[in-house]
Scaffold this motif. Structure first.
Motif, short mmCIF file in Angstrom:
data_model
loop_
_atom_site.label_atom_id
_atom_site.label_comp_id
_atom_site.label_asym_id
_atom_site.label_seq_id
_atom_site.Cartn_x
_atom_site.Cartn_y
_atom_site.Cartn_z
N ARG A 1 61.49 48.12 93.82
CA ARG A 1 61.65 47.95 92.37
C ARG A 1 63.04 48.40 91.95
N LEU A 2 63.58 47.72 90.96
CA LEU A 2 64.87 48.13 90.43
C LEU A 2 64.73 49.47 89.73
N ASP A 3 65.69 50.36 89.96
CA ASP A 3 65.71 51.61 89.21
C ASP A 3 66.46 51.37 87.90
N SER A 4 66.64 52.40 87.12
CA SER A 4 67.27 52.25 85.80
C SER A 4 68.74 51.83 85.90
N ASP A 5 69.35 52.02 87.06
CA ASP A 5 70.74 51.58 87.27
C ASP A 5 70.83 50.16 87.79
N GLU B 1 69.40 49.05 90.70
CA GLU B 1 69.53 49.07 92.15
C GLU B 1 68.18 49.30 92.81
N CYS B 2 68.11 48.85 94.04
CA CYS B 2 66.95 49.05 94.90
C CYS B 2 67.52 49.28 96.30
N GLU B 3 66.99 50.27 97.02
CA GLU B 3 67.59 50.65 98.29
C GLU B 3 66.51 50.88 99.34
N GLN C 1 71.93 45.39 94.30
CA GLN C 1 72.49 45.82 93.02
C GLN C 1 72.55 44.62 92.08
N THR D 1 59.04 51.19 97.38
CA THR D 1 60.30 51.66 96.78
C THR D 1 61.42 51.66 97.77
N ALA E 1 61.57 47.55 85.37
CA ALA E 1 61.41 48.00 86.75
C ALA E 1 60.86 46.84 87.60
#
Length: 183
Positions: A144-148, A150-152, A112, A183, A127
């Motif tokens: 890749r980072l999402d719009s929030d 975060e990457c999981e 995060q 992803t 992204a």
């Protein structure tokens, strides 16, 4: 006067040669004029216009100032497992710069980005492809980072997070990736 006119005038002033020209204003005066802390006097402006060498020095100082003020692209942030093993499950790690948090939840790892971090504006819009490595260089998470921000992904190791990090240098790094990432 348009921007193009100003650029042409500056190029003409700086490009001409004057016999016996020398620096007529020292760097401190030129820097003060650039940062606005001290305007040039009428005599200093006239000297600057009469000396192409001084005008070129002013341009060099201005370019160096712009380059120094330009944001440097982020490459990596590192962190460390700080607490001694108290028997509790590890739930969060934070990078030394405070920009990133690694959360460990039910067999998953979540990276995060702190939205208040100076990195957030540049990284959230693109992204950004990222990779998290443990102290031994093994990949903990990639994506890749999402719009929030975060990457999981799944926790990739047999040992639980605290034990894994303790056995692999107690360090981790979040780094920008060049090229494709999952992803």
């Amino acid at each position: 006067m348009t921007t193009l006119d100003r650029k042409l005038q500056a190029r003409l002033l700086a490009g001409r040669r004057v016999e016996g020209d020398r620096l007529v204003l020292d760097d401190a005066v030129l820097r003060a004029a650039l940062d606005g802390s001290r305007p040039l006097t009428a005599g200093e402006r006239a000297a600057l216009q009469a000396s192409p060498l001084t005008a070129r020095r002013l341009r060099t100082l201005a370019e160096a100032r712009r380059a120094q003020a330009a944001p440097r692209p982020w490459r990596a942030s590192s962190g460390m497992l700080r607490a001694a093993d108290g028997g509790a499950a590890l739930d969060t790690l934070v990078t030394d710069d405070g920009a990133w948090r690694l959360h460990f939840v039910q067999g998953r790892v979540i990276l995060q980005l702190d939205p208040e971090s100076p990195l957030a504006p540049a990284l959230l819009g693109g992204a950004q492809a990222l990779r998290v490595l443990d102290g031994a260089g093994a990949t903990v998470l990639e994506g890749r980072l999402d719009s929030d921000g975060e990457c999981e992904g799944p926790w990739p190791f047999l040992d639980e997070p605290a034990r894994h990090f303790q056995h692999h240098g107690a360090r981790f790094v979040v780094e920008a990736r060049v090229g494709p990432a999952g992803t």
